[in-house]
Enzyme design. Structure first.
Site, PDB file in Angstrom:
ATOM      1  N   HIS A 145      49.465  35.619  48.151  1.00 55.74           N
ATOM      2  CA  HIS A 145      48.413  35.729  46.782  1.00 55.74           C
ATOM      3  C   HIS A 145      48.009  35.104  45.669  1.00 55.74           C
ATOM      4  O   HIS A 145      47.418  34.820  45.032  1.00 55.74           O
ATOM      5  CB  HIS A 145      48.610  37.355  46.286  1.00 55.74           C
ATOM      6  CG  HIS A 145      47.536  38.907  47.320  1.00 55.74           C
ATOM      7  ND1 HIS A 145      46.853  38.710  46.979  1.00 55.74           N
ATOM      8  CD2 HIS A 145      48.406  39.567  47.569  1.00 55.74           C
ATOM      9  CE1 HIS A 145      46.301  39.861  48.079  1.00 55.74           C
ATOM     10  NE2 HIS A 145      47.337  40.178  48.420  1.00 55.74           N
ATOM     11  N   ASP A 152      42.725  41.549  49.410  1.00 51.05           N
ATOM     12  CA  ASP A 152      43.389  42.585  49.684  1.00 51.05           C
ATOM     13  C   ASP A 152      42.285  43.752  49.936  1.00 51.05           C
ATOM     14  O   ASP A 152      41.364  43.587  49.172  1.00 51.05           O
ATOM     15  CB  ASP A 152      44.097  43.501  48.819  1.00 51.05           C
ATOM     16  CG  ASP A 152      45.603  43.014  48.607  1.00 51.05           C
ATOM     17  OD1 ASP A 152      46.055  42.685  49.957  1.00 51.05           O
ATOM     18  OD2 ASP A 152      46.482  43.818  48.278  1.00 51.05           O
ATOM     19  N   GLU A 216      50.457  47.049  55.831  1.00 51.04           N
ATOM     20  CA  GLU A 216      49.338  47.551  54.567  1.00 51.04           C
ATOM     21  C   GLU A 216      48.177  46.899  55.340  1.00 51.04           C
ATOM     22  O   GLU A 216      48.267  45.368  55.726  1.00 51.04           O
ATOM     23  CB  GLU A 216      49.400  46.485  53.627  1.00 51.04           C
ATOM     24  CG  GLU A 216      51.001  46.899  52.951  1.00 51.04           C
ATOM     25  CD  GLU A 216      50.783  45.250  51.445  1.00 51.04           C
ATOM     26  OE1 GLU A 216      50.044  44.386  51.407  1.00 51.04           O
ATOM     27  OE2 GLU A 216      52.044  45.654  50.748  1.00 51.04           O
ATOM     28  N   HIS A 219      45.939  44.545  53.630  1.00 50.44           N
ATOM     29  CA  HIS A 219      45.959  43.471  53.017  1.00 50.44           C
ATOM     30  C   HIS A 219      45.533  41.767  54.523  1.00 50.44           C
ATOM     31  O   HIS A 219      46.287  42.459  55.829  1.00 50.44           O
ATOM     32  CB  HIS A 219      47.968  42.976  52.880  1.00 50.44           C
ATOM     33  CG  HIS A 219      47.993  41.951  52.855  1.00 50.44           C
ATOM     34  ND1 HIS A 219      48.222  41.231  51.510  1.00 50.44           N
ATOM     35  CD2 HIS A 219      49.073  40.378  53.391  1.00 50.44           C
ATOM     36  CE1 HIS A 219      48.828  40.185  51.371  1.00 50.44           C
ATOM     37  NE2 HIS A 219      49.377  39.626  52.591  1.00 50.44           N
TER      38      HIS A 219
END
Length: 236
Positions: A145, A152, A216, A219
């Site tokens: 990120h 996300d 996740e 993600h």
């Protein structure tokens, strides 16, 4: 054209131009510093690449694991240009399968200063030090990120409602792990529909060139962290 009328029209045009410049100056001042940094580093607003992609930056709200707004006034999502183009492709792939569905972005490029805020917030949740990297990348190393190479997101249906993925965004634990889906399904903690929704998200993102994350469901990375670090500068 009479001289008086011509003068009047010129005056209107001059005032209109001044007003437009004034508006542009005001808008420029309204851009948060965090956003100016990303623009200066060549990142692009993903909705300028594909206006059909929806954005709801969770870290610009209190609806995240920290319970705080850590982005302040930022409400637009940015990525490296290539990553933004891939995201547009993913939305196009989704549209072909489900014409009324759209991607909804929860987070995209993130300054490293915010990475530290998220990292430190884990201490408030009593997350053991050895487990912290399961949920937030160590800011000393950086997250994808922080290079504008991760996003996300989820999918919304024709009513604009997020699909049921079994957990909310930022959920900590195996129930959110893609690698644990079969186990959670067998234990009855996830339903077939929830897993299918996740699989749809992964399918369109992988088709567009992203990599899924094992812990996740929301993600996705555009490249490895070492590649991102070698290709792009970290957003501070």
């Amino acid at each position: 054209m009479p001289k008086k009328l011509a003068y009047f029209l010129l005056l209107i045009l001059a005032k209109s131009n001044c007003f437009a410049q004034f508006n542009a100056a005001i808008k420029k001042q309204d851009i948060p510093e965090i956003e100016k940094k990303m623009i200066a580093q060549g990142l692009v607003n993903i909705q300028e690449v594909d206006p059909k992609i929806l954005v709801d930056l969770k870290y610009s709200t209190t609806d995240n694991f920290t319970g705080k707004d850590v982005y302040d006034k930022l409400d637009r999502a940015y990525l490296q240009p290539e990553m933004a183009r891939r995201l547009a492709k993913a939305n196009s792939h989704l549209n072909k399968v489900k014409p009324d569905y759209k991607l909804l972005v929860y987070d995209a490029a993130r300054p490293n200063s915010v990475q530290y805020a998220l990292w430190n917030a884990l201490d408030d949740l009593k997350i053991p030090a050895k487990s912290k990297t399961l949920y937030v990348a160590d800011p000393k190393i950086g997250s994808n990120h922080n290079f504008g190479c991760a996003v996300d997101l989820t999918i919304v249906n024709e009513k604009g409602m997020p699909l049921n993925m079994g957990t909310k965004f930022d959920f900590f634990g195996p129930l959110a792990y893609p690698r644990s889906e079969r186990e959670m399904l067998n234990k009855g903690r996830l339903t077939n529909t929830q897993v299918e929704n996740r699989q749809l998200l992964r399918k369109v993102m992988i088709q567009a060139g992203f990599r899924a994350n094992t812990t996740e469901w929301w993600h996705f990375d555009g490249m490895s962290k070492s590649q991102a670090k070698a290709t792009y500068g970290m957003i501070r």
